[in-house]
Design a protein around this motif. Structure first.
Motif, PDB file in Angstrom:
ATOM      1  N   GLU A  34       0.856  -1.196   0.000  1.00 32.27           N
ATOM      2  CA  GLU A  34       0.000   0.000   0.000  1.00 32.27           C
ATOM      3  C   GLU A  34       0.885   1.235   0.000  1.00 32.27           C
ATOM      4  O   GLU A  34       1.391   1.661   1.034  1.00 32.27           O
ATOM      5  N   THR A  35       1.071   1.799  -1.160  1.00 37.46           N
ATOM      6  CA  THR A  35       1.950   2.960  -1.297  1.00 37.46           C
ATOM      7  C   THR A  35       1.220   4.284  -1.104  1.00 37.46           C
ATOM      8  O   THR A  35       1.858   5.333  -1.018  1.00 37.46           O
ATOM      9  N   GLY A  36      -0.118   4.240  -1.090  1.00 38.31           N
ATOM     10  CA  GLY A  36      -0.886   5.480  -1.066  1.00 38.31           C
ATOM     11  C   GLY A  36      -1.109   6.054  -2.449  1.00 38.31           C
ATOM     12  O   GLY A  36      -1.671   7.151  -2.594  1.00 38.31           O
ATOM     13  N   HIS A  37      -0.690   5.303  -3.484  1.00 41.18           N
ATOM     14  CA  HIS A  37      -0.834   5.748  -4.868  1.00 41.18           C
ATOM     15  C   HIS A  37      -1.334   4.594  -5.729  1.00 41.18           C
ATOM     16  O   HIS A  37      -1.484   3.451  -5.256  1.00 41.18           O
ATOM     17  N   ALA A  38      -1.556   4.884  -7.001  1.00 40.61           N
ATOM     18  CA  ALA A  38      -2.097   3.870  -7.907  1.00 40.61           C
ATOM     19  C   ALA A  38      -1.052   2.874  -8.384  1.00 40.61           C
ATOM     20  O   ALA A  38      -1.344   2.027  -9.234  1.00 40.61           O
ATOM     21  N   ASP A  39       0.179   2.951  -7.858  1.00 42.43           N
ATOM     22  CA  ASP A  39       1.167   1.911  -8.148  1.00 42.43           C
ATOM     23  C   ASP A  39       1.189   0.838  -7.073  1.00 42.43           C
ATOM     24  O   ASP A  39       2.068  -0.033  -7.054  1.00 42.43           O
ATOM     25  N   ALA A  40       0.202   0.861  -6.158  1.00 40.05           N
ATOM     26  CA  ALA A  40       0.109  -0.136  -5.096  1.00 40.05           C
ATOM     27  C   ALA A  40      -0.274  -1.497  -5.665  1.00 40.05           C
ATOM     28  O   ALA A  40      -0.940  -1.604  -6.706  1.00 40.05           O
TER      29      ALA A  40
END
Length: 523
Positions: A419-425
């Motif tokens: 879970e990176t907080g972005h859409a690359d998660a």
């Protein structure tokens, strides 16, 4: 003095646009999309297909052995079963020179080329592939030589050839000429055509039709040029997006405050230290005898260290020179954003794969903390976040892209973001950059990738990715292992697609080769 020169981003963009005659009237009038190709290989477009991936391969023989050729021989066993080959960049070392395409590309991959049985007569700018070979440029494919080093390389060539000198570093006096050699080798070099020839050429080779208009028809065995330095194509309902990360990797400018000034002084000192190490290595190499096995092994290691230090120096220079006016390839980023959105809005497209040179996530010791790595991660996140906001519920909780393939780090690595907080998660990332040049180790910090979040940049450290497989250099002295690699990926039917990844290894150990396959894994 810098050992190699990396052209400015604006120069790379401008030169490459000139070479493909980007959006000239004859092209625009025909409604041609210069960023798309269709694989016209005569095969049914089946949902199940396979392809191979390699990268950072472009070296010649290493004192009597040739890792790149060893990998190529393994790849031949999969040639019939695979629809195409992706190359993640750094096709030619050390400076992407046309002079080194014959020994460092044509000869190792001769069976993949039309007329390869007589490979010594093949011209680098006339190559035609039997199996689609789809590369993107790496940083070395853009590099040039400083005038002084180039002159020394040219003047000492006869002596280096006579004595098989340790100073033969696969460089020539010209380098890549700002990526020109790569463009002539792989791109549809429209700049060389006269106006009348251009129109005939376009009507002959840009005959495929898609929802974006006419585009290049890629025909194995006949016409195997790429339309641009970045492009897209579709196979089995999966969209592939090839990017040129050399123009989106400019580091974020250092802050204009005391902390930024202190870090700048640290970088300057670090660069001086690197320059001193480079000079020491060059002096040491000149004293070694390539006919002595122990010296030959040490020479390989020192040349690998020299290339590594060159990359460190380049990254430091990019940080020091980056400012608010540093150009970023916004057009390419906008193109990626728009084409990803269109892909999500196109019925029948069941998956998406990105491939480009510089990784956004990696644990290889020399690349994980580089400013270019963080810059690519930052800019890719911006694009993916914007795509996610647009496609909304259509994604149904899936990642925006199913798989990202990179090179640059000299290893084979599989990571998955958390879970990176972005859409690359929750995305799968494979680094395939160990296919022929020097190999690197995994960093001492281990497989977990952490990142600082917060307004000040130091508020919170969070785990953002984890490495699940790392294949790179290991051991010391007589126990040193060099496992070179490529992968085959089997794409299965279904939405989203399932990828079965099969790693293949050619390992150099105790001056002997050992070929084997790792257990396949599914993503």
């Amino acid at each position: 003095m810098e050992f190699v020169i990396d052209p400015p981003i604006a120069t790379k963009i401008r030169k490459m646009e000139q070479r493909v005659r980007w959006r000239e009237p004859a092209i625009e009038q025909r409604g041609i999309d210069q960023t798309r190709l269709v694989l016209d290989d005569g095969q049914d477009d089946k949902a199940e297909f396979s392809f191979m991936v390699l990268g950072d391969s472009g070296s010649g023989p290493h004192r009597g052995h040739n890792p790149q050729r060893r990998i190529a021989e393994q790849m031949l066993e999969h040639q019939e079963a695979c629809r195409f080959v992706l190359h993640t960049g750094d096709v030619i070392y050390l400076t992407g020179s046309s002079a080194y395409y014959p020994p460092n590309f044509i000869e190792p991959y001769r069976e993949f080329l039309v007329g390869g049985d007589n490979f010594k007569r093949l011209a680098y700018d006339r190559m035609v592939f039997n199996l689609p070979f789809l590369p993107i440029p790496g940083n070395h494919d853009y590099y040039d030589m400083p005038l002084l080093y180039g002159m020394l390389s040219q003047l000492t060539l006869p002596l280096r050839q006579l004595f098989q000198s340790s100073l033969d570093l696969d460089v020539s006096w010209r380098g890549s000429v700002q990526g020109n050699a790569y463009a002539r080798a792989f791109l549809d070099y429209l700049k060389a055509l006269k106006p009348a020839e251009l129109e005939h050429h376009l009507d002959k080779h840009y005959t495929a039709k898609t929802e974006t208009g006419r585009c290049l028809s890629y025909q194995p065995g006949h016409f195997t040029r790429l339309p641009n330095r970045y492009y897209t194509f579709r196979s089995g309902g999966v969209d592939f997006f090839a990017l040129d990360s050399n123009t989106i990797n400019a580091p974020i400018p250092l802050p204009d405050n005391p902390a930024g000034a202190k870090y700048r002084r640290h970088l300057e000192q670090q660069r001086d230290d690197v320059d001193n190490q480079v000079q020491e290595i060059l002096l040491t190499l000149a004293k070694l005898n390539p006919d002595e096995p122990d010296d030959a092994e040490r020479m390989d290691d020192l040349q690998a260290k020299l290339e590594q230090l060159t990359e460190v120096a380049k990254d430091i220079t990019k940080q020091l020179e980056s400012n608010e006016t540093t150009e970023t390839d916004l057009h390419q980023l906008d193109w990626l954003q728009q084409t990803l959105i269109e892909s999500w809005q196109t019925d029948g497209v069941r998956g998406r794969v990105l491939f480009f040179h510089h990784p956004a996530y990696v644990t290889e010791a020399t690349k994980w903390h580089q400013a270019q790595t963080l810059a690519v991660r930052y800019r890719l996140r911006q694009v993916l976040d914007a795509v996610a906001a647009t496609v909304g519920d259509r994604a149904q909780g899936r990642p925006i892209v199913d798989l990202v393939l990179n090179g640059h780090a000299h290893c084979l690595e599989y990571l998955r973001t958390l879970e990176t907080g972005h859409a690359d998660a929750n995305t799968n990332w494979i680094v395939c950059g160990g296919s022929g040049f020097s190999l690197r180790r995994q960093r001492e910090e281990g497989p977990d990738v952490r990142e600082f979040f917060g307004q000040s940049g130091v508020d919170e450290e969070r785990l953002v990715a984890r490495s699940k497989l790392f294949v790179g250099r290991s051991g010391q002295g007589s126990h040193r292992r060099r496992p070179y690699s490529f992968i085959r990926i089997d794409v299965q039917a279904g939405t989203p697609p399932t990828f079965v990844v099969r790693p293949y290894i050619a390992e150099r150990f105790h001056r002997q080769w050992h070929d084997y396959a790792l257990d396949p894994f599914t993503i």
